[in-house]
Design a protein around this motif. Structure first.
Motif, PDB file in Angstrom:
ATOM      1  N   ARG A  17      11.065   9.379  51.154  1.00 41.09           N
ATOM      2  CA  ARG A  17      11.248   8.353  52.185  1.00 41.09           C
ATOM      3  C   ARG A  17      11.073   9.012  53.538  1.00 41.09           C
ATOM      4  NH1 ARG A  17      15.795   9.664  54.758  1.00 41.09           N
ATOM      5  NH2 ARG A  17      17.459  10.730  53.639  1.00 41.09           N
ATOM      6  N   ARG A  18      10.891   8.179  54.570  1.00 44.68           N
ATOM      7  CA  ARG A  18      10.779   8.763  55.903  1.00 44.68           C
ATOM      8  C   ARG A  18      12.169   9.223  56.365  1.00 44.68           C
ATOM      9  NH1 ARG A  18       9.814   4.527  60.580  1.00 44.68           N
ATOM     10  NH2 ARG A  18      10.483   6.439  61.612  1.00 44.68           N
ATOM     11  N   THR A  19      12.206  10.082  57.378  1.00 44.32           N
ATOM     12  CA  THR A  19      13.489  10.621  57.828  1.00 44.32           C
ATOM     13  C   THR A  19      14.009   9.818  59.016  1.00 44.32           C
ATOM     14  OG1 THR A  19      12.264  12.224  59.122  1.00 44.32           O
ATOM     15  CG2 THR A  19      13.139  12.960  57.017  1.00 44.32           C
ATOM     16  N   PHE A  20      15.320   9.840  59.190  1.00 39.02           N
ATOM     17  CA  PHE A  20      16.008   9.059  60.210  1.00 39.02           C
ATOM     18  C   PHE A  20      16.892   9.981  61.041  1.00 39.02           C
ATOM     19  CE2 PHE A  20      14.928   6.267  56.781  1.00 39.02           C
ATOM     20  CZ  PHE A  20      14.417   5.167  57.441  1.00 39.02           C
ATOM     21  N   PRO A  21      17.314   9.515  62.235  1.00 40.07           N
ATOM     22  CA  PRO A  21      18.140  10.380  63.086  1.00 40.07           C
ATOM     23  C   PRO A  21      19.349  10.955  62.353  1.00 40.07           C
ATOM     24  CG  PRO A  21      17.483   8.448  64.320  1.00 40.07           C
ATOM     25  CD  PRO A  21      16.968   8.255  62.922  1.00 40.07           C
ATOM     26  N   ARG A  22      19.917  10.170  61.432  1.00 45.26           N
ATOM     27  CA  ARG A  22      21.112  10.648  60.738  1.00 45.26           C
ATOM     28  C   ARG A  22      20.821  11.880  59.877  1.00 45.26           C
ATOM     29  NH1 ARG A  22      25.580   7.040  59.689  1.00 45.26           N
ATOM     30  NH2 ARG A  22      24.176   5.291  59.735  1.00 45.26           N
ATOM     31  N   LEU A  31      17.676  32.975  55.093  1.00 45.93           N
ATOM     32  CA  LEU A  31      16.550  32.079  55.370  1.00 45.93           C
ATOM     33  C   LEU A  31      16.239  31.234  54.139  1.00 45.93           C
ATOM     34  CD1 LEU A  31      14.280  31.108  57.208  1.00 45.93           C
ATOM     35  CD2 LEU A  31      12.893  33.009  56.425  1.00 45.93           C
ATOM     36  N   VAL A  32      16.219  31.877  52.973  1.00 47.85           N
ATOM     37  CA  VAL A  32      15.902  31.138  51.736  1.00 47.85           C
ATOM     38  C   VAL A  32      17.020  30.154  51.421  1.00 47.85           C
ATOM     39  CG1 VAL A  32      15.542  31.377  49.266  1.00 47.85           C
ATOM     40  CG2 VAL A  32      14.321  32.858  50.847  1.00 47.85           C
ATOM     41  N   ALA A  33      18.278  30.545  51.682  1.00 50.34           N
ATOM     42  CA  ALA A  33      19.384  29.601  51.473  1.00 50.34           C
ATOM     43  C   ALA A  33      19.179  28.364  52.342  1.00 50.34           C
ATOM     44  CB  ALA A  33      20.712  30.268  51.808  1.00 50.34           C
ATOM     45  N   TYR A  34      18.712  28.595  53.567  1.00 50.98           N
ATOM     46  CA  TYR A  34      18.463  27.460  54.459  1.00 50.98           C
ATOM     47  C   TYR A  34      17.324  26.597  53.933  1.00 50.98           C
ATOM     48  CZ  TYR A  34      16.935  24.803  58.491  1.00 50.98           C
ATOM     49  OH  TYR A  34      16.543  23.780  59.316  1.00 50.98           O
ATOM     50  N   LEU A  35      16.227  27.259  53.528  1.00 49.43           N
ATOM     51  CA  LEU A  35      15.071  26.492  53.036  1.00 49.43           C
ATOM     52  C   LEU A  35      15.460  25.656  51.820  1.00 49.43           C
ATOM     53  CD1 LEU A  35      12.200  29.130  53.375  1.00 49.43           C
ATOM     54  CD2 LEU A  35      12.629  27.129  54.801  1.00 49.43           C
ATOM     55  N   LEU A  36      16.291  26.237  50.940  1.00 48.61           N
ATOM     56  CA  LEU A  36      16.691  25.498  49.743  1.00 48.61           C
ATOM     57  C   LEU A  36      17.603  24.319  50.101  1.00 48.61           C
ATOM     58  CD1 LEU A  36      17.299  28.198  47.027  1.00 48.61           C
ATOM     59  CD2 LEU A  36      15.287  26.815  47.464  1.00 48.61           C
ATOM     60  N   ALA A  37      18.262  24.397  51.254  1.00 50.86           N
ATOM     61  CA  ALA A  37      19.165  23.308  51.643  1.00 50.86           C
ATOM     62  C   ALA A  37      18.416  22.145  52.288  1.00 50.86           C
ATOM     63  CB  ALA A  37      20.219  23.844  52.615  1.00 50.86           C
ATOM     64  N   LEU A  38      17.100  22.303  52.487  1.00 44.79           N
ATOM     65  CA  LEU A  38      16.335  21.217  53.106  1.00 44.79           C
ATOM     66  C   LEU A  38      15.940  20.209  52.026  1.00 44.79           C
ATOM     67  CD1 LEU A  38      14.080  23.296  55.519  1.00 44.79           C
ATOM     68  CD2 LEU A  38      16.083  21.943  56.088  1.00 44.79           C
ATOM     69  N   ARG A  39      16.794  19.225  51.804  1.00 51.57           N
ATOM     70  CA  ARG A  39      16.580  18.239  50.726  1.00 51.57           C
ATOM     71  C   ARG A  39      16.953  16.873  51.251  1.00 51.57           C
ATOM     72  NH1 ARG A  39      17.958  20.453  45.549  1.00 51.57           N
ATOM     73  NH2 ARG A  39      17.643  22.672  45.676  1.00 51.57           N
ATOM     74  N   ARG A  40      16.189  16.405  52.225  1.00 53.75           N
ATOM     75  CA  ARG A  40      16.612  15.166  52.872  1.00 53.75           C
ATOM     76  C   ARG A  40      16.338  13.932  52.019  1.00 53.75           C
ATOM     77  NH1 ARG A  40      14.701  18.410  57.270  1.00 53.75           N
ATOM     78  NH2 ARG A  40      16.421  18.868  58.688  1.00 53.75           N
ATOM     79  N   SER A  41      15.458  14.075  51.009  1.00 55.04           N
ATOM     80  CA  SER A  41      15.194  12.907  50.159  1.00 55.04           C
ATOM     81  C   SER A  41      16.191  12.806  49.014  1.00 55.04           C
ATOM     82  CB  SER A  41      13.781  12.978  49.584  1.00 55.04           C
ATOM     83  OG  SER A  41      12.846  12.735  50.588  1.00 55.04           O
ATOM     84  N   SER A  42      17.070  13.810  48.880  1.00 60.46           N
ATOM     85  CA  SER A  42      17.938  13.823  47.702  1.00 60.46           C
ATOM     86  C   SER A  42      19.118  12.874  47.857  1.00 60.46           C
ATOM     87  CB  SER A  42      18.442  15.241  47.445  1.00 60.46           C
ATOM     88  OG  SER A  42      19.239  15.652  48.520  1.00 60.46           O
ATOM     89  N   TYR A  43      19.332  12.345  49.052  1.00 58.95           N
ATOM     90  CA  TYR A  43      20.403  11.371  49.232  1.00 58.95           C
ATOM     91  C   TYR A  43      19.821  10.145  49.915  1.00 58.95           C
ATOM     92  CZ  TYR A  43      20.220  13.766  53.712  1.00 58.95           C
ATOM     93  OH  TYR A  43      19.784  14.335  54.868  1.00 58.95           O
ATOM     94  N   ASP A  44      20.529   9.054  49.815  1.00 55.82           N
ATOM     95  CA  ASP A  44      20.027   7.828  50.419  1.00 55.82           C
ATOM     96  C   ASP A  44      20.829   7.490  51.656  1.00 55.82           C
ATOM     97  OD1 ASP A  44      17.798   6.494  49.708  1.00 55.82           O
ATOM     98  OD2 ASP A  44      18.636   5.833  47.782  1.00 55.82           O
ATOM     99  N   LEU A  45      20.185   6.899  52.621  1.00 54.04           N
ATOM    100  CA  LEU A  45      20.887   6.440  53.815  1.00 54.04           C
ATOM    101  C   LEU A  45      20.755   4.919  53.875  1.00 54.04           C
ATOM    102  CD1 LEU A  45      19.765   9.063  56.467  1.00 54.04           C
ATOM    103  CD2 LEU A  45      21.963   8.916  55.310  1.00 54.04           C
ATOM    104  N   PRO A  46      21.772   4.239  54.403  1.00 59.54           N
ATOM    105  CA  PRO A  46      21.673   2.779  54.463  1.00 59.54           C
ATOM    106  C   PRO A  46      20.455   2.319  55.267  1.00 59.54           C
ATOM    107  CG  PRO A  46      23.576   3.601  55.696  1.00 59.54           C
ATOM    108  CD  PRO A  46      23.059   4.731  54.897  1.00 59.54           C
ATOM    109  N   GLU A  47      20.113   3.080  56.324  1.00 58.60           N
ATOM    110  CA  GLU A  47      18.990   2.629  57.150  1.00 58.60           C
ATOM    111  C   GLU A  47      17.647   2.809  56.443  1.00 58.60           C
ATOM    112  OE1 GLU A  47      21.324   4.802  57.965  1.00 58.60           O
ATOM    113  OE2 GLU A  47      20.633   6.382  59.306  1.00 58.60           O
ATOM    114  N   ALA A  48      17.639   3.598  55.328  1.00 55.17           N
ATOM    115  CA  ALA A  48      16.386   3.790  54.603  1.00 55.17           C
ATOM    116  C   ALA A  48      16.022   2.555  53.787  1.00 55.17           C
ATOM    117  CB  ALA A  48      16.488   5.004  53.687  1.00 55.17           C
ATOM    118  N   ALA A  49      17.045   1.746  53.439  1.00 57.79           N
ATOM    119  CA  ALA A  49      16.754   0.527  52.695  1.00 57.79           C
ATOM    120  C   ALA A  49      16.114  -0.477  53.637  1.00 57.79           C
ATOM    121  CB  ALA A  49      18.052  -0.028  52.105  1.00 57.79           C
ATOM    122  N   GLU A  50      14.880  -0.840  53.359  1.00 62.84           N
ATOM    123  CA  GLU A  50      14.159  -1.733  54.274  1.00 62.84           C
ATOM    124  C   GLU A  50      14.797  -3.117  54.285  1.00 62.84           C
ATOM    125  OE1 GLU A  50      11.232  -1.111  56.045  1.00 62.84           O
ATOM    126  OE2 GLU A  50      11.258   1.025  55.547  1.00 62.84           O
TER     127      GLU A  50
END
Lengths: 517, 110, 214
Positions: free
Chosen positions: C96-101, C195-214
Motif C-alpha cells: 500500500r502507499r505510505t502515510f504520514p503516520r 544498520l541491518v537491524a534498521y533495514l530489517l525494521a523497515l516493514r511499513r506494509s506489515s501493518y494496516d492503518l485506518p487511513e489506508a482503507a480507501e
C-alpha cells in the motif's frame, strides 16, 4: 558621524553638483574600501569552488563506477570516500563554501556602491568571513567523517551550523549599518533584493536548525520543512543575490538604464510572495497532506510572473547591445546566467505539476534542474560579477583574455552538456520507473505490457552518467583557467596598465590615477 | 501597461486553475483526516490572505506616496552619474598581446 | 528611513505568510499524530524501533543512504486502467502507499528524493539479515549490475576463534569475491549490525492503518 563619512561629506559638499572627475574619484574610493573584505570572500570562495568541483567529479564517477576510490593506498577501505559522504560534501562545499561566500562578497560591493558610501566596520566583515569559512570547513569535515545530520541541504553538524549562523548574523548587522548610512535617494532595485535576502536567509536557516535538528519535529513534517528550506535557499537567498547582480551589472556594463523599473518592482514582490511557498512540490504524491502540495503547485505556477518580468526586462535592456557580448567578459557570464535563470524557472514550473512530477521526481532530471539553477544561473552570475569587481578592487587588469575565454567556453559548454545528460537520462529513467515506457508494449495476452526491471533502468542511465562525468572534467578545466587568472592577478603578474580597460576609457585621467595609486 | 499586466496574470491564474482540475486524479483527497473537519488551517489561511492583502495595500500606498511610480526612469538611472554616464560601456576584455606581454612581464617581476 | 521600514514590513509579511503556511499549519495538523493501536494485540502501528535499529538510523544518515534510496511508496497522479496498481506497488516496493503516520518518530526523515537504487520503505520484508550483510559487503556480486558502493569499511577481518562468529560472511554465497585467508573471517562491525537491524525494521506494509482503507 564617523570620520569616514565626515571625510566624504567634505569631499562632496553637494551630492548633485560634482564634476565627472570627482564622481570617478568617489567611486574609486568606494571600490577600494571594499578591497579587504571582498578579497577575503572571493579568495576563499575560489578555494571551495575548486574543492567542490573535485568532489563533484569523484561523486559523479562513483555513480557509474562504484569501485572508484573506495579504498585508499595504505589505509584500505575507508568510509571517508563513500558516495554517501562525498555527495553531501560536494553539495555543502559548493552551496555554503563557494556560492554563498561569493554571494557575500558581491553583496558587500553592491551595497557599498548602491548606498554610495565607503565600507565601514571592515572588521565585522573580516570576522564574518573568517567564521563563515571556519563553519564550512568544520561542516565539511564533519560530513566526511560521518557526523552528517542526514537531512538534505543541512548535513553539516549543528556545531558548524552555529558558526555559520553567527557569521551570517554579523553580515546582517553590517548590512543594516550600511543601509542606515546610505546617501539619500531612491533605493535601487538591487538593494531591495539584497535586503530581502539578508533578512530571509537567517530566519530560514535558524528556523530549520531548531525544527529539524535541535528540537526536531517528526517524520512527514520534517520532510515538509526540509523542502521548504532547501527550495528557499535557492529562491530567497541565491536567486535574489543573482538577480541583484544582474539588475546592476547589465545596465552598468551596457550603459543603458533598466528598460522598465516598474517591471522590476513587480518582479521583486511577486518573487517574495510566491517563491517562499514552493517547497511542497518536492513531495508530490508523497506522504503529506494533499493541500500542501496543491498550494505549492499553485505558487510554483505563479512564479511565471517574476520570471517573465525579469526575462522581458533584461532582454529589452540588452536589446541593441548584444554585440557587447563579444567584447565584455562580465556581460557574457551575466547574460548567460540571466538566460539560464529563465530556463531554470520555466523548467521548475513545468516540473511542479503532479503529472510531470511523477515522472521527473526521484530521477537525475531533478539533479539536472538544480544544476541549471545553481550552476548555469547563479555560478555564472558570480563569475561575471567577479570579472567586473576584481579589477576595480585591486586596480589591475585581468592578466589574460585567453584564460577568460577558456573559462567561459569550458564552463558554458560543460554546463550545458551536463544538463542535457542529466535531463535525458532522467526522463528515460523516470518514464521507465513509472511504467510509461515499457519494455514490451501491451498485447492481448499481456494487457499491461512488460515493464523494465530496476536493473535494466539503472543500466540505461549509465551512458548518460558517463557523459556527465566528462562534462564535469570540462567544467573543472574552466575553473582551473579562472583560478590561474585570479591568482596571477593577485600576484600582480602580467601587465600593469596605465589605462586599465576594464576600469573604463576615461579612468586614465591623471586625477583617478592619483586616487588609485 | 499596468492594466494589461494585471489582466494577463489573472488570465494566467485562471488557466492554471482550470488545468489543475484536470491534473487531479479522481480519487484525489486529503490523506489525513484527524478530526472529521478541521477549520484551523482554513482560518489561518484566511488570516494570512488578509495579511497579504493588507501588506500589498500598504506597499502600494507607500509606493504611490513616496513617488516610486513617478518618474520611473529616473530610479533606473540612479546607478549612473557624470563619471560613468548613460551610454558608457564599462567592461572590456583585456588586450590580447601575449608575446609583448611576456617581455614586459619579466621587467615587472624584476 | 520611512522607505526602508516599509520595505522591511513587506519583506517580513510575504515571508511570514509562507512560514505560517508551510511550517506552522502542517505542524498543527500533523504534530499531534499518534501511533494507531491494534485492537486485538494491543501492538502499536507503526511499531517502535529497537535500540539497535535506532542506532542503525544514524548509520543510515551518516553514510548517506538517502541520496540513492527513497522511503515512500507513492500513489499515482495518472488515471490508471482498471485493475492496475500504482507503479511503486507494481514494482513490489510495498502493498500500500505510505502515510504520514508511517513516519512517526523519525528524526531525521528519510523520505528521499532520488531512486538510483530501489525504494526501501519495506525492504525489511524482502531480505534476510544475512543477505543484507553480504549485499552491503559486495553489492555487485549479490545483485548483478548494481552500482551501489561497497560498504566494506563497515566489516572487519578477524581470526576465527572456536566455531567462529555466527554472523560471519559466508563467502560461498558471494560469487567472485576472494574470501579472507585460512583461519580468518569477515564479520560485521557494530555499525553494520545496527544498520541491518534498521533495514530489517523497515516493514511499513506489515501493518494496516485506518487511513489506508480507501
Amino acid at each position: 558621524m564617523s570620520p569616514i563619512s565626515a571625510q566624504q561629506s567634505a569631499l562632496n559638499p553637494d551630492a548633485d553638483s560634482l564634476t565627472p572627475a570627482q564622481r570617478m574619484a568617489e567611486r574609486a574610493a568606494i571600490d577600494r574600501s571594499c578591497r579587504t573584505p571582498c578579497l577575503v570572500f572571493f579568495g576563499t570562495s575560489m578555494f571551495w569552488l575548486m574543492l567542490g568541483t573535485i568532489l563533484a567529479i569523484i561523486a559523479s564517477t562513483k555513480l557509474h563506477t562504484p569501485e572508484f576510490m573506495v579504498s585508499l593506498p595504505f589505509f584500505g577501505d575507508v568510509g571517508l570516500l563513500t558516495f554517501g559522504r562525498i555527495r553531501p560534501a560536494h553539495l555543502n562545499t559548493v552551496i555554503y563554501g563557494w556560492a554563498s561566500t561569493a554571494a557575500l562578497g558581491v553583496c558587500v560591493w553592491l551595497m557599498a556602491r548602491l548606498c554610495r558610501v565607503q565600507v565601514m566596520n571592515t572588521w565585522i566583515l573580516v570576522t564574518a568571513g573568517a567564521l563563515w569559512n571556519l563553519g564550512v570547513f568544520v561542516g565539511m569535515l564533519g560530513i566526511l567523517l560521518g557526523w552528517s545530520t542526514g537531512v538534505e541541504w543541512l548535513e553539516m553538524p549543528t556545531q558548524a551550523a552555529f558558526i555559520l549562523f553567527t557569521s551570517y548574523a554579523l553580515m546582517s548587522v553590517w548590512a543594516i549599518l550600511m543601509f542606515a548610512n546610505r546617501k539619500p535617494g531612491h533605493i535601487f532595485v538591487s538593494q531591495w533584493y539584497i535586503f530581502g535576502a539578508l533578512f530571509w536567509f537567517p530566519w530560514l536557516y535558524g528556523c530549520v536548525q531548531i525544527l529539524l535538528l535541535l528540537q526536531p519535529v517528526e517524520g512527514s513534517v520534517q520532510g515538509i520543512i526540509n523542502w521548504w528550506f532547501a527550495h528557499n535557499v535557492l529562491g530567497l537567498w541565491f536567486t535574489p543575490i543573482g538577480l541583484a547582480t544582474a539588475y546592476y551589472l547589465i545596465p552598468k556594463v551596457t550603459g543603458k538604464p533598466i528598460h522598465s523599473y516598474y517591471l522590476s518592482i513587480l518582479g521583486f514582490w511577486s518573487l517574495a510572495l510566491f517563491y517562499s511557498w514552493n517547497g511542497g512540490h518536492h513531495l508530490v504524491n508523497g506522504p503529506v497532506p494533499a493541500w500542501i502540495i496543491s498550494v505549492s503547485i499553485v505558487a510554483s505556477a505563479m512564479m511565471i510572473i517574476p520570471v517573465v518580468t525579469v526575462a522581458i526586462n533584461h532582454h529589452l535592456t540588452m536589446k541593441g547591445s548584444f554585440h557587447l557580448l563579444k567584447t565584455s567578459p562580465t556581460l557574457r557570464f551575466v547574460v548567460f546566467g540571466a538566460m539560464s535563470y529563465t530556463l531554470a524557472s520555466l523548467q521548475g514550473i513545468s516540473m511542479a505539476f503532479r503529472i510531470s512530477n511523477e515522472v521527473t521526481h526521484f530521477t537525475h532530471y531533478t539533479i539536472g534542474h538544480s544544476h541549471v539553477g545553481m550552476y548555469l544561473f547563479f555560478t555564472m552570475m558570480m563569475f561575471g560579477a567577479m570579472y567586473y569587481i576584481m579589477p576595480r578592487l585591486v586596480g589591475w587588469e585581468w592578466p589574460s583574455a585567453r584564460l577568460i575565454k577558456i573559462h567561459f567556453w569550458c564552463t558554458a559548454v560543460g554546463g550545458v552538456v551536463m544538463i542535457i545528460a542529466l535531463a535525458g537520462g532522467g526522463i528515460e529513467q523516470g518514464l521507465k520507473l513509472v511504467n510509461i515506457w515499457l519494455k514490451e508494449a501491451p498485447t492481448e495476452a499481456n494487457p499491461s505490457g512488460t515493464p523494465y526491471s530496476f536493473m535494466e533502468i539503472l543500466a540505461g542511465t549509465l551512458p548518460w552518467l558517463w557523459v556527465r562525468t566528462m562534462s564535469g572534467i570540462l567544467i573543472f578545466i574552466g575553473h582551473v583557467a579562472f583560478g590561474i587568472n585570479f591568482v596571477l592577478m593577485l600576484l600582480r603578474r602580467g601587465e600593469r596598465r596605465l589605462t586599465p580597460t576594464l576600469l573604463g576609457e576615461k579612468s586614465s585621467s591623471p586625477k583617478l590615477e592619483a586616487v588609485t595609486a | 501597461m499596468k492594466l494589461a499586466l494585471t489582466a494577463l496574470s489573472l488570465a494566467y491564474f485562471s488557466i492554471v486553475g482550470l488545468c489543475r482540475a484536470d491534473f487531479s486524479p479522481v480519487e484525489y483527497r486529503d490523506d489525513i483526516i484527524l478530526t472529521p473537519i478541521s477549520y484551523v488551517p482554513t482560518m489561518i489561511m484566511v488570516v494570512v490572505t488578509l495579511l497579504i492583502t493588507v501588506s500589498v495595500a500598504l506597499a502600494l500606498t507607500w509606493a504611490g506616496k513616496s513617488g516610486q511610480f513617478e518618474n520611473l526612469s529616473s530610479s533606473a538611472e540612479t546607478i549612473f552619474d557624470e563619471g560613468e554616464p548613460v551610454g558608457q560601456v564599462t567592461d572590456k576584455f583585456p588586450p590580447h598581446k601575449p608575446r609583448k606581454n611576456k617581455r614586459r612581464l619579466k621587467g615587472v617581476i624584476v | 528611513m520611512n522607505k526602508l521600514s516599509t520595505l522591511f514590513v513587506g519583506i517580513f509579511i510575504t515571508f511570514v505568510s509562507a512560514w505560517l503556511g508551510l511550517v506552522v499549519i502542517p505542524y498543527i495538523q500533523l504534530g499531534g499524530l499518534k501511533p494507531e493501536k491494534d485492537e486485538i494485540t494491543g501492538a502499536l502501528m507503526p511499531p517502535a524501533l529497537s535500540g539497535s535499529a535506532q542506532r542503525g538510523r544514524l548509520v543510515y544518515a551518516a553514510n548517506g543512504c538517502v541520496y540513492c534510496h527513497s522511503q515512500q511508496v507513492r500513489g499515482s497522479a495518472r488515471r490508471l486502467p482498471e485493475g492496475e496498481v500504482p507503479p511503486d506497488i507494481a514494482r513490489g516496493w510495498g502493498a500500500r502507499r505510505t502515510f504520514p503516520r508511517d513516519y512517526l518518530g523519525e528524526r531525521p526523515h528519510f523520505l528521499g528524493t532520488m531512486r538510483t537504487g530501489p525504494d526501501l520503505a519495506n525492504v525489511g520484508l524482502r531480505y534476510t539479515a544475512d543477505w543484507q550483510h553480504r549485499h552491503l559487503y559486495a553489492p555487485a556480486a549479490i545483485s548483478r549490475g548494481s552500482t551501489m558502493p561497497p560498504f566494506r569499511y563497515l566489516y572487519k577481518k578477524q581470526r576465527i576463534v572456536g566455531a567462529g562468529t555466527p554472523d560471519a560472511l559466508d563467502f560461498s554465497l558471494i560469487p567472485g569475491v576472494e574470501p579472507p585467508e585460512e583461519g580468518y573471517e569477515i564479520v560485521p562491525t557494530e555499525q553494520a549490525r545496527d544498520l541491518v537491524a534498521y533495514l530489517l525494521a523497515l516493514r511499513r506494509s506489515s501493518y494496516d492503518l485506518p487511513e489506508a482503507a480507501e
